[in-house]
Write a protein that holds these residues in place. Structure first.
Motif, PDB file in Angstrom:
ATOM      1  N   TYR A 199     -42.058 -50.187 -39.319  1.00  0.00           N
ATOM      2  CA  TYR A 199     -42.143 -49.115 -40.421  1.00  0.00           C
ATOM      3  C   TYR A 199     -42.689 -49.394 -41.531  1.00  0.00           C
ATOM      4  CZ  TYR A 199     -41.871 -44.808 -42.733  1.00  0.00           C
ATOM      5  OH  TYR A 199     -41.715 -43.768 -43.595  1.00  0.00           O
ATOM      6  N   PRO A 200     -41.570 -50.351 -42.229  1.00  0.00           N
ATOM      7  CA  PRO A 200     -41.993 -50.683 -43.751  1.00  0.00           C
ATOM      8  C   PRO A 200     -43.290 -51.491 -43.979  1.00  0.00           C
ATOM      9  CG  PRO A 200     -40.121 -51.867 -42.742  1.00  0.00           C
ATOM     10  CD  PRO A 200     -40.350 -50.853 -41.671  1.00  0.00           C
ATOM     11  N   LEU A 201     -43.555 -52.179 -43.049  1.00  0.00           N
ATOM     12  CA  LEU A 201     -44.753 -53.205 -43.236  1.00  0.00           C
ATOM     13  C   LEU A 201     -46.011 -52.166 -43.157  1.00  0.00           C
ATOM     14  CD1 LEU A 201     -46.025 -55.845 -43.930  1.00  0.00           C
ATOM     15  CD2 LEU A 201     -46.145 -56.482 -41.292  1.00  0.00           C
ATOM     16  N   HIS A 202     -45.919 -51.319 -42.161  1.00  0.00           N
ATOM     17  CA  HIS A 202     -46.942 -50.190 -41.725  1.00  0.00           C
ATOM     18  C   HIS A 202     -47.185 -49.509 -43.548  1.00  0.00           C
ATOM     19  CE1 HIS A 202     -49.199 -46.778 -40.563  1.00  0.00           C
ATOM     20  NE2 HIS A 202     -48.367 -46.092 -41.200  1.00  0.00           N
ATOM     21  N   VAL A 203     -46.265 -48.941 -43.985  1.00  0.00           N
ATOM     22  CA  VAL A 203     -46.312 -48.357 -45.291  1.00  0.00           C
ATOM     23  C   VAL A 203     -46.715 -49.434 -46.232  1.00  0.00           C
ATOM     24  CG1 VAL A 203     -44.952 -47.128 -47.009  1.00  0.00           C
ATOM     25  CG2 VAL A 203     -44.417 -46.799 -44.739  1.00  0.00           C
ATOM     26  N   LEU A 204     -46.392 -50.425 -46.459  1.00  0.00           N
ATOM     27  CA  LEU A 204     -46.695 -51.335 -47.526  1.00  0.00           C
ATOM     28  C   LEU A 204     -48.075 -51.826 -47.448  1.00  0.00           C
ATOM     29  CD1 LEU A 204     -43.535 -53.519 -47.601  1.00  0.00           C
ATOM     30  CD2 LEU A 204     -44.454 -52.059 -49.399  1.00  0.00           C
ATOM     31  N   LEU A 205     -48.804 -52.152 -46.003  1.00  0.00           N
ATOM     32  CA  LEU A 205     -50.127 -52.382 -45.940  1.00  0.00           C
ATOM     33  C   LEU A 205     -50.890 -51.123 -46.374  1.00  0.00           C
ATOM     34  CD1 LEU A 205     -49.943 -54.312 -42.482  1.00  0.00           C
ATOM     35  CD2 LEU A 205     -50.374 -55.214 -44.874  1.00  0.00           C
ATOM     36  N   ILE A 206     -50.681 -49.949 -46.078  1.00  0.00           N
ATOM     37  CA  ILE A 206     -51.358 -48.850 -46.372  1.00  0.00           C
ATOM     38  C   ILE A 206     -51.355 -48.816 -48.034  1.00  0.00           C
ATOM     39  CG2 ILE A 206     -51.432 -46.288 -46.518  1.00  0.00           C
ATOM     40  CD1 ILE A 206     -50.554 -46.316 -43.506  1.00  0.00           C
ATOM     41  N   GLU A 207     -50.073 -49.085 -48.564  1.00  0.00           N
ATOM     42  CA  GLU A 207     -50.169 -48.926 -50.118  1.00  0.00           C
ATOM     43  C   GLU A 207     -51.053 -49.963 -50.724  1.00  0.00           C
ATOM     44  OE1 GLU A 207     -49.136 -47.612 -53.894  1.00  0.00           O
ATOM     45  OE2 GLU A 207     -48.817 -46.554 -51.961  1.00  0.00           O
ATOM     46  N   HIS A 208     -51.073 -51.314 -50.074  1.00  0.00           N
ATOM     47  CA  HIS A 208     -51.951 -52.426 -50.624  1.00  0.00           C
ATOM     48  C   HIS A 208     -53.371 -51.873 -50.396  1.00  0.00           C
ATOM     49  CE1 HIS A 208     -52.428 -56.099 -52.200  1.00  0.00           C
ATOM     50  NE2 HIS A 208     -53.289 -56.383 -51.114  1.00  0.00           N
ATOM     51  N   GLY A 209     -53.756 -51.527 -49.252  1.00  0.00           N
ATOM     52  CA  GLY A 209     -55.162 -50.761 -49.093  1.00  0.00           C
ATOM     53  C   GLY A 209     -55.574 -49.972 -49.879  1.00  0.00           C
ATOM     54  N   ARG A 210     -54.959 -48.999 -50.287  1.00  0.00           N
ATOM     55  CA  ARG A 210     -55.160 -47.984 -51.182  1.00  0.00           C
ATOM     56  C   ARG A 210     -55.206 -48.457 -52.809  1.00  0.00           C
ATOM     57  NH1 ARG A 210     -51.296 -43.128 -48.552  1.00  0.00           N
ATOM     58  NH2 ARG A 210     -52.667 -42.520 -46.956  1.00  0.00           N
TER      59      ARG A 210
END
Length: 234
Positions: A199-210
């Motif tokens: 879950y946390p990596l999912h959120v962080l990868l989305i943040e990095h992509g945005r």
């Protein structure tokens, strides 16, 4: 300088997670994430229907379609029994209305048949992750992303939901082969990402992509891209 070609192990994934935390801060697991024995069993079904509505559409339109859906019909039985054309009009703002209406009714029918009449996904909680994911994706129109959203966000099961941001960043970092399909990307990430980081990596990868690793004109002037990325911007 990137680490192109380096093997992705659980240890390296943890390092990536830590580097993303240094850049964006830690991800807090809210009460809404993960299994909760006191949660209304209907919430899992609502999340599944909302996730179906969210397929290939902006968040604000998903929210409007979801509000229309649950305001219009008294319960899940009424949604399943509605005329497809009527249901499609209710959710039209989400795009692909006839397709999504059919998928919603097909999902509700499968749930009702599995439980003997109840609209609840609670039975998935007792299943191993792979079995629960297979049950959901056996429903036509529910792919690995939709299944993973429900299983990870609602039940806390360790399966990564791979949206466009996660897929793009994962491929640029070499976590996932560039040629991999979205379904293959789910399998690869589920195999290498430690359960507690799903879950946390999912959120962080989305943040990095945005924030930095956008599809066009990425802003690569950051330590994470410098360490892991080999896109043209880097």
């Amino acid at each position: 300088m990137s680490q192109d070609g380096a093997e992705w192990t659980a240890t390296r994934v943890r390092t990536l997670h830590d580097d993303l935390v240094d850049l964006y801060g830690p991800v807090e697991t809210t009460e809404a994430h993960g299994a909760d024995p006191d949660r209304d069993p209907a919430e899992g079904v609502r999340q599944l229907l909302t996730t179906i509505l969210s397929q290939n559409v902006a968040d604000q339109n998903t929210a409007r379609a979801s509000e229309n859906l649950f305001d219009t019909y008294a319960d899940f039985a009424a949604i399943e029994a509605a005329e497809v054309a009527e249901l499609a009009e209710v959710i039209r703002v989400a795009g692909l209305p006839e397709t999504k209406a059919t998928r919603i009714q097909r999902a509700l029918s499968a749930i009702r048949e599995e439980t003997g009449g109840a609209y609840s996904l609670a039975f998935l909680d007792a299943m191993p992750t792979a079995e629960a994911k297979a049950w959901l994706t056996d429903i036509k129109g529910i792919g690995p992303k939709t299944a993973s959203v429900v299983l990870n966000f609602h039940f806390g099961k360790p399966t990564m939901a791979v949206d466009t941001h996660v897929e793009r960043v994962s491929k640029r970092f070499g976590l996932v082969p560039e040629s991999a399909s979205n379904a293959r990307a789910h399998d690869v990430l589920d195999s290498v990402v430690p359960d507690e980081l799903t879950y946390p990596l999912h959120v962080l990868l989305i943040e990095h992509g945005r924030t930095h690793c956008s599809a066009r004109n990425p802003d690569c002037d950051n330590p994470v891209c410098a360490a892991y990325c080999d896109c043209e911007g880097c």
